[in-house]
Design an enzyme around this catalytic site. Structure first.
Site, mmCIF file in Angstrom:
data_model
loop_
_atom_site.group_PDB
_atom_site.id
_atom_site.type_symbol
_atom_site.label_atom_id
_atom_site.label_comp_id
_atom_site.label_asym_id
_atom_site.label_seq_id
_atom_site.Cartn_x
_atom_site.Cartn_y
_atom_site.Cartn_z
ATOM 1 N N CYS A 141 0.814 -1.229 0.000
ATOM 2 C CA CYS A 141 0.000 0.000 0.000
ATOM 3 C C CYS A 141 0.845 1.275 0.000
ATOM 4 O O CYS A 141 0.319 2.363 -0.211
ATOM 5 C CB CYS A 141 -0.956 -0.004 1.184
ATOM 6 S SG CYS A 141 -2.041 -1.431 1.197
ATOM 7 N N HIS A 274 -2.927 7.213 2.351
ATOM 8 C CA HIS A 274 -3.448 5.929 1.894
ATOM 9 C C HIS A 274 -4.883 5.769 2.392
ATOM 10 O O HIS A 274 -5.184 6.044 3.552
ATOM 11 C CB HIS A 274 -2.557 4.808 2.439
ATOM 12 C CG HIS A 274 -3.095 3.442 2.165
ATOM 13 N ND1 HIS A 274 -3.574 3.073 0.916
ATOM 14 C CD2 HIS A 274 -3.252 2.357 2.965
ATOM 15 C CE1 HIS A 274 -3.982 1.818 0.981
ATOM 16 N NE2 HIS A 274 -3.810 1.369 2.206
ATOM 17 N N ASN A 304 -10.194 0.151 0.091
ATOM 18 C CA ASN A 304 -8.726 0.181 0.110
ATOM 19 C C ASN A 304 -8.207 -0.463 -1.179
ATOM 20 O O ASN A 304 -8.350 -1.675 -1.362
ATOM 21 C CB ASN A 304 -8.248 -0.588 1.350
ATOM 22 C CG ASN A 304 -6.738 -0.618 1.491
ATOM 23 O OD1 ASN A 304 -6.009 -0.302 0.564
ATOM 24 N ND2 ASN A 304 -6.273 -1.021 2.651
HETATM 25 O O1 UT7 Z 1 -3.804 -1.193 3.578
HETATM 26 C C1 UT7 Z 1 -2.832 -1.246 4.573
HETATM 27 C C2 UT7 Z 1 -3.242 -0.491 5.751
HETATM 28 N N1 UT7 Z 1 -4.391 -1.144 6.359
HETATM 29 C C3 UT7 Z 1 -4.982 -0.518 7.336
HETATM 30 O O2 UT7 Z 1 -4.628 0.580 7.677
HETATM 31 C C4 UT7 Z 1 -6.081 -1.262 8.087
HETATM 32 C C5 UT7 Z 1 -5.903 -0.994 9.550
HETATM 33 N N2 UT7 Z 1 -6.915 -1.633 10.391
HETATM 34 C C6 UT7 Z 1 -8.200 -1.249 10.392
HETATM 35 O O3 UT7 Z 1 -8.608 -0.414 9.607
HETATM 36 C C7 UT7 Z 1 -9.105 -1.833 11.445
HETATM 37 O O4 UT7 Z 1 -8.347 -2.547 12.399
HETATM 38 C C8 UT7 Z 1 -10.204 -2.787 10.862
HETATM 39 C C9 UT7 Z 1 -11.207 -1.988 10.048
HETATM 40 C C10 UT7 Z 1 -9.552 -3.824 9.956
HETATM 41 C C11 UT7 Z 1 -10.950 -3.489 11.979
HETATM 42 O O5 UT7 Z 1 -11.511 -2.532 12.852
HETATM 43 P P1 UT7 Z 1 -11.317 -2.670 14.428
HETATM 44 O O6 UT7 Z 1 -12.058 -1.569 15.043
HETATM 45 O O7 UT7 Z 1 -9.835 -2.748 14.684
HETATM 46 O O8 UT7 Z 1 -12.061 -4.010 14.737
HETATM 47 P P2 UT7 Z 1 -11.504 -5.385 15.336
HETATM 48 O O9 UT7 Z 1 -10.626 -6.069 14.327
HETATM 49 O O10 UT7 Z 1 -10.938 -5.114 16.691
HETATM 50 O O11 UT7 Z 1 -12.851 -6.200 15.486
HETATM 51 C C12 UT7 Z 1 -13.910 -5.766 16.362
HETATM 52 C C13 UT7 Z 1 -15.052 -6.729 16.256
HETATM 53 C C14 UT7 Z 1 -14.648 -8.177 16.435
HETATM 54 O O12 UT7 Z 1 -15.664 -8.830 17.166
HETATM 55 P P3 UT7 Z 1 -15.460 -9.148 18.734
HETATM 56 O O13 UT7 Z 1 -14.235 -10.005 18.806
HETATM 57 O O14 UT7 Z 1 -15.265 -7.803 19.376
HETATM 58 O O15 UT7 Z 1 -16.721 -9.843 19.102
HETATM 59 C C15 UT7 Z 1 -14.648 -8.718 15.017
HETATM 60 O O16 UT7 Z 1 -14.896 -10.091 14.963
HETATM 61 O O17 UT7 Z 1 -15.663 -6.638 14.970
HETATM 62 C C16 UT7 Z 1 -15.799 -7.949 14.402
HETATM 63 N N3 UT7 Z 1 -15.708 -7.847 12.940
HETATM 64 C C17 UT7 Z 1 -16.774 -7.693 12.142
HETATM 65 N N4 UT7 Z 1 -18.072 -7.594 12.414
HETATM 66 C C18 UT7 Z 1 -18.899 -7.416 11.348
HETATM 67 C C19 UT7 Z 1 -14.580 -7.881 12.189
HETATM 68 N N5 UT7 Z 1 -14.902 -7.745 10.899
HETATM 69 C C20 UT7 Z 1 -16.246 -7.622 10.837
HETATM 70 C C21 UT7 Z 1 -17.164 -7.448 9.787
HETATM 71 N N6 UT7 Z 1 -18.465 -7.349 10.082
HETATM 72 N N7 UT7 Z 1 -16.777 -7.358 8.487
#
Ligand code: UT7
Length: 347
Positions: A141, A274, A304
């Site tokens: 990225c 990005h 993305n």
């Molecule tokens: O391209 C390179 C750069 N990439 C980035 O910069 C991405 C960086 N990371 C992010 O943008 C975020 O970490 C994400 C968008 C990927 C995830 O957001 P988050 O607020 O960090 O969520 P999380 O991974 O901590 O997940 C929170 C909850 C989890 O459930 P529990 O364990 O709290 O019950 C996940 O299982 O959200 C759940 N979850 C979803 N729920 C519905 C994860 N993906 C989904 C989904 N739909 N698609």
């Protein structure tokens, strides 16, 4: 990386069509372009697609956590070079250049058409020109920011005079549609710029980094061996770990590139980071004390698109008339590797 005062042109650079630039040599972005494949999937389309696999997600979750509302996916058989071609033509037209003026092509991609030849060579052929240098650059990225830095250095060194720099991705090909934590985030597309030698500064400074200790938090751990794919050629990401690192490095790269150029945050007209997550982008703007109106955000419509995200957003800002000649712009990339970097330029 700041510009030297005077560097002689190479024979290779002189052999191409664009007029010679005498005196101090700088590089400048003279045109921008982009292309999105027509198939647009909203979050609701993704919800339905995943439901068919027994996987639950929601428009609310995706919008709240990322700001993404839609993304574009290329049809089967459409490759990165097919997206790069219209983006490159668009950038050349906006620069008032022909493919035969180009003496360097760099394509930033992590989803190349083939193992080899490079997508840049394929793009060159599709543009109907032959002979100029062409290669791919892989920094995930951060790829476009890396590629722009390399093009700037080559133009300033006199190795090229009219460079085509493209970010092109078909990330839909490497998504695991059984993994809701990643498959809702990414899209396909391409963006391009033309970078030309100039007697006045355009690109002011660049700041690039990588830290391979974090390679496992964002990777596609597959390869080709013995006529087979070995490993897992699907994207894996520890989202929270990437989020935490991204927030820190985007701020440090922004400050470093401003310092190298002898500018301050107050000089910035536009921040184009990005496009991965609106929360990361807005957080970076706030840390730099930039009003959110100076943040270019296309993540809502593009998702993305990895190496394509920054040039796509840049072109949207230019074509909409918001970003104008003379504006000071910061581009920032961050992603797999772990890689990150920033480029500052006067448009
Ligand atoms: O391209 C390179 C750069 N990439 C980035 O910069 C991405 C960086 N990371 C992010 O943008 C975020 O970490 C994400 C968008 C990927 C995830 O957001 P988050 O607020 O960090 O969520 P999380 O991974 O901590 O997940 C929170 C909850 C989890 O459930 P529990 O364990 O709290 O019950 C996940 O299982 O959200 C759940 N979850 C979803 N729920 C519905 C994860 N993906 C989904 C989904 N739909 N698609």
């Amino acid at each position: 990386m700041t510009a030297p005062s005077s560097v002689p042109s190479s024979t290779a650079a002189r052999s191409h069509g664009a007029p010679a630039v005498t005196g101090a040599r700088f590089s400048r972005i003279t045109g921008t372009g982009s292309y999105l494949p027509p198939r647009r999937l909203t979050n609701h389309d993704m919800v339905a697609m995943l439901a068919a696999r027994g996987i639950e997600t929601s428009d609310e979750w995706i919008v709240e956590r990322t700001g993404i509302r839609a993304r574009h996916f290329a049809d089967d058989g459409v490759n990165a070079s097919d997206l790069a071609l219209p983006a490159a033509r668009d950038a050349l037209e906006s620069a008032g250049r022909k493919p035969s003026d180009v003496d360097l092509i760099i394509v930033a991609t992590s989803t190349p058409d083939m193992v080899f030849p490079s997508t840049a060579s394929i793009l060159q052929h599709k543009l109907g020109v032959h002979g100029c240098a062409a290669f791919d650059l892989q920094a995930v990225c951060s790829g476009f920011v890396y590629a722009l830095t390399v093009a700037d250095a080559m133009v300033r060194a006199g190795s090229a005079r009219c460079a085509l720099v493209v970010g092109a991705e078909v990330f839909s090909r490497i998504l695991d549609f059984n993994d809701r934590t990643t498959c809702v985030l990414f899209g396909d597309g391409a963006g391009a710029v033309v970078v030309e030698a100039s007697s006045s500064p355009g690109i002011l400074a660049a700041d690039l980094h990588a830290d391979g200790r974090h390679l496992g938090i964002l990777c596609t751990p597959g390869t080709v061996a013995g006529g087979q794919v070995s490993g897992t050629p699907l994207l894996k990401m520890d989202g929270p770990a990437v989020f935490k690192l991204a927030v820190g490095v985007l701020e440090s790269a922004a400050r470093a590139v401003l310092e190298k150029a002898g500018r301050t945050e107050a000089d910035l007209d536009w921040l184009i980071p990005h496009q991965a997550n609106i929360r990361i982008m807005q957080g970076t703007a706030r840390k730099l004390k930039l009003p959110l109106e100076k943040l270019v955000a296309t993540v809502d419509e593009h998702g993305n698109t990895s190496a394509a995200s920054v040039p796509l957003a840049l072109d949207v800002a230019v074509k909409s008339g918001r970003l104008r000649r003379g504006d000071t712009v910061m581009l920032e990339g961050v992603g797999g590797g772990f890689t990150w970097g920033a480029v500052l330029f006067d448009y």
